[in-house]
Design a protein around this motif. Structure first.
Motif, PDB file in Angstrom:
ATOM      1  N   GLN A 130      -5.328   8.431  -3.639  1.00 26.65           N
ATOM      2  CA  GLN A 130      -5.628   7.042  -4.215  1.00 26.65           C
ATOM      3  C   GLN A 130      -5.212   6.874  -5.578  1.00 26.65           C
ATOM      4  OE1 GLN A 130      -9.937   6.861  -3.879  1.00 26.65           O
ATOM      5  NE2 GLN A 130     -10.189   7.685  -1.996  1.00 26.65           N
ATOM      6  N   THR A 133      -1.409   6.407  -5.614  1.00 26.59           N
ATOM      7  CA  THR A 133      -1.169   5.185  -4.981  1.00 26.59           C
ATOM      8  C   THR A 133      -1.336   3.858  -5.895  1.00 26.59           C
ATOM      9  OG1 THR A 133      -1.465   6.355  -2.957  1.00 26.59           O
ATOM     10  CG2 THR A 133      -1.080   3.897  -2.955  1.00 26.59           C
ATOM     11  N   ALA A 134      -2.574   4.038  -6.626  1.00 28.83           N
ATOM     12  CA  ALA A 134      -3.127   3.005  -7.402  1.00 28.83           C
ATOM     13  C   ALA A 134      -2.101   2.766  -8.807  1.00 28.83           C
ATOM     14  CB  ALA A 134      -4.443   3.327  -7.917  1.00 28.83           C
ATOM     15  N   ALA A 137       0.712   1.119  -7.468  1.00 31.34           N
ATOM     16  CA  ALA A 137       0.564  -0.209  -7.407  1.00 31.34           C
ATOM     17  C   ALA A 137       0.161  -1.161  -8.261  1.00 31.34           C
ATOM     18  CB  ALA A 137      -0.854  -0.363  -6.325  1.00 31.34           C
ATOM     19  N   CYS A 139      -2.170  -0.743 -10.791  1.00 30.43           N
ATOM     20  CA  CYS A 139      -3.312  -0.550 -11.221  1.00 30.43           C
ATOM     21  C   CYS A 139      -3.428   0.379 -12.646  1.00 30.43           C
ATOM     22  CB  CYS A 139      -4.398   0.206 -10.286  1.00 30.43           C
ATOM     23  SG  CYS A 139      -4.523  -0.815  -8.778  1.00 30.43           S
ATOM     24  N   SER A 255      -2.688  -6.057  -7.323  1.00 27.05           N
ATOM     25  CA  SER A 255      -2.486  -4.725  -7.312  1.00 27.05           C
ATOM     26  C   SER A 255      -3.298  -3.987  -6.187  1.00 27.05           C
ATOM     27  CB  SER A 255      -2.766  -4.066  -8.684  1.00 27.05           C
ATOM     28  OG  SER A 255      -1.897  -4.424  -9.802  1.00 27.05           O
ATOM     29  N   LEU A 256      -4.517  -4.439  -6.250  1.00 28.93           N
ATOM     30  CA  LEU A 256      -5.359  -4.147  -5.152  1.00 28.93           C
ATOM     31  C   LEU A 256      -4.941  -4.270  -3.628  1.00 28.93           C
ATOM     32  CD1 LEU A 256      -9.135  -4.702  -6.254  1.00 28.93           C
ATOM     33  CD2 LEU A 256      -7.934  -2.596  -6.824  1.00 28.93           C
ATOM     34  N   THR A 258      -1.828  -4.574  -2.905  1.00 31.34           N
ATOM     35  CA  THR A 258      -0.666  -3.633  -2.983  1.00 31.34           C
ATOM     36  C   THR A 258      -1.240  -2.131  -2.492  1.00 31.34           C
ATOM     37  OG1 THR A 258       0.594  -4.625  -4.340  1.00 31.34           O
ATOM     38  CG2 THR A 258       1.225  -2.609  -3.952  1.00 31.34           C
ATOM     39  N   LEU A 259      -2.245  -1.592  -3.310  1.00 33.53           N
ATOM     40  CA  LEU A 259      -2.857  -0.195  -2.936  1.00 33.53           C
ATOM     41  C   LEU A 259      -3.506  -0.234  -1.496  1.00 33.53           C
ATOM     42  CD1 LEU A 259      -4.535   2.198  -4.002  1.00 33.53           C
ATOM     43  CD2 LEU A 259      -6.231   0.904  -4.677  1.00 33.53           C
ATOM     44  N   THR A 262      -0.814  -0.142   1.059  1.00 29.70           N
ATOM     45  CA  THR A 262      -0.044   0.978   1.060  1.00 29.70           C
ATOM     46  C   THR A 262      -0.694   2.141   1.731  1.00 29.70           C
ATOM     47  OG1 THR A 262       1.103   0.402  -0.961  1.00 29.70           O
ATOM     48  CG2 THR A 262       1.294   2.819  -0.334  1.00 29.70           C
TER      49      THR A 262
END
Length: 320
Positions: A130, A133-134, A137, A139, A255-256, A258-259, A262
């Motif tokens: 997480q 990846t965040a 993305a 974040c 961004s969320l 994309t997160l 993914t």
């Protein structure tokens, strides 16, 4: 109703899960659907079978028929199957592996919409996945160390100008584990992380916390006034403060999206913290997170949104 709306829904969860019970009511009242409910602990005490022949396939599990008509599955809080213990540990492991292989194969072979896909759900539960990846993305993520090395942890803590929190790396149904600030007594116990890798993270002094229920692109964001209550470190510790619907800045929403894309999640409950610097920091996402209390406190139609996703593949709600 369309074919999607009349298709069967399966909820895989604990038999006493209140979220599953509330979803069952929502589906019945809003979509005239009585979902199938499955607690995997009922197997192998109750039988299951998978049959394949020229006519096709036929599935049954733990007393449930009609599985072949399932078109949508809420993989809510699945337990492993419950295999009675025998005399030999090797025999127990063998039986558990056979039961798990049967149950997972039978269910995962369904040509259904999954919320969430079990493989993606399992990977997304890993907090290191997480966090990285965040970051990728876009974040904002607090400076973090995940380690079982006491010396590395001590160095991280002592060389930070700000306070540091620590929390679990894994997830389980064990006793609730809160996020806590590192104190002097904790420094004396750092050797214990050798056997339990731990997350250490720069503490973000909150303007507020945000809990976002993600339903396949539909954001249900709730602002939690954690700064005024006992949940300043962990917003889950105080539900007496003000809760209110909120809107996220467009950049944060992007961004969320994309997160979650993914991670391959169509559902999740995200925890964000708005710092005193105005930044929106990502803390974590729970693919099977709790959200009923958010609907109770704010009136947001979260169960309706999720029921819409399960029945016709769209989590939007008319009028919202």
């Amino acid at each position: 109703m369309s074919t999607r709306e009349t298709a069967a829904v399966l909820i895989v969860s604990e038999s006493d899960d209140l979220h599953a019970a509330a979803m069952e009511v929502t589906l019945r009242e809003q979509h005239a659907i009585v979902p199938l409910r499955l607690d995997l602990r009922d197997f192998p005490r109750e039988p299951g079978s998978f049959r394949l022949d020229e006519a096709g396939v036929e599935r049954s599990l733990a007393g449930l028929d009609g599985l072949d008509g399932v078109r949508s599955v809420w993989w809510r809080r699945p337990h492993p199957s419950s295999v009675p213990s025998g005399v030999r540990a090797d025999d127990n492991a063998y039986r558990q592996a056979e039961c798990d292989g049967f149950v997972q194969g039978l269910l995962w072979s369904l040509g259904a919409q999954w919320v969430n896909d079990p493989g993606n759900d399992r990977i997304a539960h890993r907090k290191i996945v997480q966090l990285d990846t965040a970051r990728r993305a876009g974040c904002a993520v607090p400076e973090t160390l995940v380690t079982n090395d006491p010396d590395a942890a001590r160095d991280f803590i002592e060389h930070r100008g700000d306070r540091v929190v620590f929390k679990r790396t894994g997830t389980s149904r064990a006793e609730f584990s809160e996020t806590r600030l590192v104190g002097a007594a904790d420094l004396d116990r750092l050797t214990g992380i050798r056997w339990a890798p731990t997350i250490f993270q720069r503490y973000i002094d909150p303007e507020c916390d945000l809990r976002v229920v993600w339903v396949d692109g539909q954001e249900w964001a709730v602002r939690i006034d954690s700064r005024s209550g006992a949940g300043r470190v962990d917003s889950r510790l105080d539900t007496s403060v003000d809760f209110a619907p909120a809107l996220l800045p467009a950049a944060v929403s992007k961004s969320l999206a994309t997160l979650m894309g993914t991670l391959g999640l169509s559902f999740g409950v995200l925890d964000l913290r708005v710092g005193l610097d105005g930044e929106y920091y990502f803390l974590e996402v729970n693919p099977q997170g709790q959200f009923a209390y958010l609907e109770i406190k704010t009136g947001l139609p979260i169960f309706t949104s999720l029921a819409n996703l399960l029945t016709h593949g769209d989590g939007s709600v008319s009028g919202w």
